[in-house]
Design a protein around this motif. Structure first.
Motif, PDB file in Angstrom:
ATOM      1  N   PRO A   6     -25.052 -28.862   8.998  1.00 27.52           N
ATOM      2  CA  PRO A   6     -25.989 -29.363   9.326  1.00 27.52           C
ATOM      3  C   PRO A   6     -26.713 -29.466   8.509  1.00 27.52           C
ATOM      4  N   VAL A   7     -27.186 -28.345   7.425  1.00 23.33           N
ATOM      5  CA  VAL A   7     -28.154 -28.289   6.307  1.00 23.33           C
ATOM      6  C   VAL A   7     -27.467 -29.102   5.229  1.00 23.33           C
ATOM      7  N   TRP A  53     -32.580 -24.604  11.435  1.00 20.51           N
ATOM      8  CA  TRP A  53     -32.406 -24.464  12.559  1.00 20.51           C
ATOM      9  C   TRP A  53     -32.382 -26.133  12.810  1.00 20.51           C
ATOM     10  N   PHE A  54     -32.746 -27.121  12.400  1.00 17.53           N
ATOM     11  CA  PHE A  54     -32.735 -28.641  12.495  1.00 17.53           C
ATOM     12  C   PHE A  54     -31.851 -28.993  11.766  1.00 17.53           C
ATOM     13  N   GLY A  55     -31.494 -28.404  10.353  1.00 16.11           N
ATOM     14  CA  GLY A  55     -29.938 -29.603   9.993  1.00 16.11           C
ATOM     15  C   GLY A  55     -30.793 -31.069   9.331  1.00 16.11           C
ATOM     16  N   ARG A  56     -31.557 -31.218   9.404  1.00 18.68           N
ATOM     17  CA  ARG A  56     -32.375 -32.555   9.176  1.00 18.68           C
ATOM     18  C   ARG A  56     -33.425 -32.529   7.996  1.00 18.68           C
ATOM     19  N   GLY A 346     -18.410 -18.545   9.089  1.00 20.84           N
ATOM     20  CA  GLY A 346     -18.053 -19.396   9.307  1.00 20.84           C
ATOM     21  C   GLY A 346     -18.352 -19.928  10.610  1.00 20.84           C
ATOM     22  N   ASN A 347     -19.521 -20.301  10.157  1.00 19.11           N
ATOM     23  CA  ASN A 347     -20.464 -21.699  11.142  1.00 19.11           C
ATOM     24  C   ASN A 347     -20.791 -22.732  10.957  1.00 19.11           C
ATOM     25  N   THR A 348     -21.103 -23.358  11.408  1.00 18.34           N
ATOM     26  CA  THR A 348     -22.519 -24.578  10.784  1.00 18.34           C
ATOM     27  C   THR A 348     -23.876 -24.547  11.082  1.00 18.34           C
ATOM     28  N   HIS A 349     -23.698 -23.307  12.176  1.00 18.15           N
ATOM     29  CA  HIS A 349     -25.142 -23.102  13.123  1.00 18.15           C
ATOM     30  C   HIS A 349     -25.987 -21.289  12.639  1.00 18.15           C
ATOM     31  N   ALA A 350     -26.560 -21.825  12.004  1.00 16.08           N
ATOM     32  CA  ALA A 350     -27.283 -20.021  11.806  1.00 16.08           C
ATOM     33  C   ALA A 350     -27.645 -19.359  13.471  1.00 16.08           C
ATOM     34  N   GLY A 351     -28.395 -20.030  14.375  1.00 17.93           N
ATOM     35  CA  GLY A 351     -28.584 -20.067  15.442  1.00 17.93           C
ATOM     36  C   GLY A 351     -30.069 -19.630  15.316  1.00 17.93           C
ATOM     37  N   LEU A 352     -30.794 -18.985  16.805  1.00 20.17           N
ATOM     38  CA  LEU A 352     -32.323 -18.053  16.691  1.00 20.17           C
ATOM     39  C   LEU A 352     -31.977 -16.873  15.911  1.00 20.17           C
TER      40      LEU A 352
END
Length: 704
Positions: A6-7, A53-56, A346-352
């Protein structure tokens, strides 16, 4: 590396234009603009937060480009109008001193991280992008690899964000040369007072042309358009135009407040208001962040700080100014830290929690870089600036640059130039049974895998090598003939590269049972009549029109059979036959054409993250651990069977059992590597599929 990270692409270089250490001069006669330092800080904060965090897209890149055009053009004009000797060389030295040291440190760190964390099959990609970043053509590198369906996905490159540095660097060079020429011509006629009007006329004309070009590119070729320097130029030129007009801009007080409020709100809200900005910038939608940045600049023009509107005074707060000071190194650091973090997880989101850690580490390294690398090399005001400290930092930066260039260029020369990988070629079917090991139980002797992980990228089907597949930039229907050109029977191979990668197998069959293979292929574009054709989250505006023309051509050319894919993977796992495929089958059936639809081969992915077989193997995996569970890759039953039953002239076939074992879809079978990237068959494995494919086609075609 991630397929659907998403980044995405909101990457600008926040303070990459030279400015005085004591503040940001406007050229408007009212001193420096500390509020613009704060604007820079706000913009980079939004970029980082949206990336993590938002990938936009936040619009920060557009704010940065406006500020860069404003600062740099204003500085160069003042130098040119001053009549100082060799002023252009002074501008070059100052700009390089501002840009290069921090970048050298970050690039060196990325090289070290790549050597430690990434498989050696990715080192060439990183080396290429390091050199592209140092030479300021990274944006063109990414534009070219975006349009190359077979390239490593540039959206998750640890150096992708430096594309905007390249755009700005190219603008700096063009602006400096242009203004220098205009100044020289005006000087020959003793009319230095005409420099600003002459440059202003050029800026206006070029900005209008660039805007029209960007708007057209957004509608026709957005993947390229996003990185295109010519499409981005209007944003820089808008800032340049404000710099030229600075001495004459004195808005009414009430208008200043309105501009200030609108500008600050536009910068903050852009990422929330334009949700698909990655697919719309730098077209007309980018007017929002561009106009917002211009509004902030103009709102306090010709005013003393005490008279600034409230939003400008908020931007001038010491915290915002501090963030503006570290904005450039913060921008440089945050993206590679984020990408390496996501790669390791191995993920697309870093998380909080993870995202907070990424931001904290980025801020810390940015402050260290600013304090110990940038400040010693600046002249005037604050920090350690003794000749000895400047000499030490300069020497350290020089060593890092030499080491980085030596390592990256050396790797490219040694691996890519001197000993370039080549395709495996024809393999002995006894030693390398490939698909027959699964399909007919052929024994697999102990032999090294071919192609090797280095040879894998060269294992492409003939149309890719011959230029007989339309790429992202090509709307024209390309067609070439393979097999026996004089045969009476014709099979049309139609669709995307997932139809194309069956050609090596079909060529073997065409040699054994003479028939002609006519290809109609376009990258990322299976036949579709849908208006919203997409690939990897990017619209492909030409795909529908190309497909419609191909279907019409097939109706005229009348091949005996059409061969195309009949399924595609689902993001949530398994595969499907989408409704748009049925529309295509109906269109072909209405033209009296017989169609073979083959089930698509598995796409390597863990969740939504695609990965390359060669990278996984180079990272220590084996053919099974680098593969996928069959139940994750494919539905239990070919999803094309049921819908095809409604079309008497559509015949589905399924070679899954020649690619996958009962429980796992491995990345190598019968000593042959199956994939040359995340989801395309190697030419060697495709050739090994000739036997199973021939046995599946025989009762359908009846040609042998």
């Amino acid at each position: 590396m991630s397929w659907s990270s998403p980044v995405l692409r909101d990457n600008g270089s926040p303070s990459s234009c030279p400015r005085p250490a004591t503040g940001t001069r406007t050229g408007g006669g009212a001193g420096y603009r500390s509020d613009l330092d704060g604007l820079r800080g706000l913009a980079i904060a939004l970029v980082v937060v949206f990336h993590v965090w938002f990938g936009r897209v936040s619009g920060g890149v557009d704010v940065f480009l406006v500020l860069s055009g404003f600062f740099f053009t204003g500085m160069v004009l003042r130098r040119a109008e001053s009549g100082e000797p060799r002023w252009a060389l002074a501008v070059v030295r100052r700009t390089l001193r501002r840009l290069v040291p921090a970048m050298a440190v970050v690039l060196a760190a990325v090289v070290v991280a790549a050597l430690v964390l990434l498989p050696y099959t990715q080192w060439s990609t990183v080396a290429t992008q390091v050199l592209a970043s140092l030479l300021y053509y990274q944006n063109w590198q990414l534009a070219l690899t975006w349009s190359d369906y077979l390239a490593a996905d540039p959206s998750v490159s640890p150096l992708q964000h430096l594309w905007s540095m390249s755009v700005q660097g190219q603008y700096y060079l063009a602006a400096l040369v242009t203004i220098a020429i205009v100044a020289w011509v005006c000087g020959r006629f003793s009319r230095t007072d005409r420099i600003r009007p002459a440059v202003g006329g050029l800026v206006l004309a070029l900005a209008m042309a660039s805007f029209v070009y960007a708007a057209h590119g957004t509608a026709t070729n957005q993947g390229w358009n996003y990185y295109d320097s010519f499409a981005r130029a209007w944003e820089l030129l808008i800032g340049a135009g404000i710099a030229i007009l600075a001495p004459y801009l004195m808005p009414w007080r009430r208008l200043r407040l309105a501009l200030s409020v609108f500008g600050l709100a536009g910068v903050v809200l852009c990422g929330w208001l334009i949700l698909d900005a990655a697919n719309r910038f730098p077209g007309p939608a980018a007017l929002l962040p561009v106009c917002a940045a211009v509004a902030v600049i103009v709102s306090a023009m010709q005013l003393r700080p005490a008279d600034w509107p409230l939003p400008n005074r908020l931007l001038a707060h010491p915290t915002m100014r501090w963030l503006g000071d570290i904005a450039y190194p913060l921008y440089l650091w945050h993206w590679p830290i984020l990408i390496f973090f996501l790669t390791e997880r191995g993920n697309t989101h870093a998380g909080l929690v993870g995202g907070t850690g990424v931001i904290a580490l980025s801020v810390l390294l940015a402050w260290v870089t600013y304090r110990w690398i940038e400040q010693p090399l600046r002249n005037g005001g604050g920090g350690t600036r003794s000749p000895r400290s400047r000499h030490l930092v300069t020497s350290a930066v020089a060593v890092l640059l030499v080491a980085t260039v030596t390592v990256t260029a050396g790797w490219q020369i040694a691996v890519v130039r001197v000993n370039p990988p080549v395709a495996a070629g024809e393999l002995d079917p006894v030693r390398y049974p490939g698909a027959e090991a699964l399909a007919s139980g052929a024994p697999t002797p102990a032999e090294p895998m071919r192609p090797t992980v280095f040879e894998a990228p060269t294992e492409v089907p003939p149309p890719t090598a011959d230029g007989c597949i339309a790429d992202w930039d090509t709307r024209e229907v390309l067609t070439c003939t393979y097999g026996d050109p004089d045969a009476d029977r014709t099979l049309a191979l139609v669709g995307s590269s997932h139809a194309e990668h069956w050609l090596p197998a079909l060529q073997i069959l065409a040699a054994e049972h003479p028939f002609r293979i006519q290809v109609y292929l376009k990258m990322g574009c299976p036949l579709t009549l849908a208006d919203d054709a997409m690939y990897k989250g990017e619209p492909i505006p030409d795909c529908r029109d190309w497909s419609a023309e191909v279907i019409d051509r097939l109706g005229v050319d009348r091949p005996d059979w059409v061969f195309t894919t009949g399924t595609r993977p689902r993001d949530e796992g398994g595969d499907e036959t989408p409704a748009e495929y049925l529309d295509v089958w109906a269109a072909l059936s209405n033209r009296g054409l017989n169609v073979v639809t083959i089930r698509d081969t598995p796409w390597l992915r863990r969740g939504t993250i695609r990965y390359k077989a060669a990278d996984c193997l180079a990272g220590g995996g084996n053919r099974l651990s680098c593969g996928m569970r069959r139940e994750d890759a494919l539905a239990p039953v070919n999803p094309g069977l049921e819908p095809a039953s409604a079309f008497p002239s559509v015949f589905p076939i399924d070679l899954t059992d020649a690619v996958c074992e009962p429980a796992v879809c491995a990345v190598a079978e019968g000593n042959i590597l199956i994939y040359h990237d995340e989801h395309h068959l190697t030419a060697s494995y495709s050739r090994s599929l000739a036997g199973p494919l021939g046995r599946a086609l025989q009762p359908v075609l009846g040609w042998w």
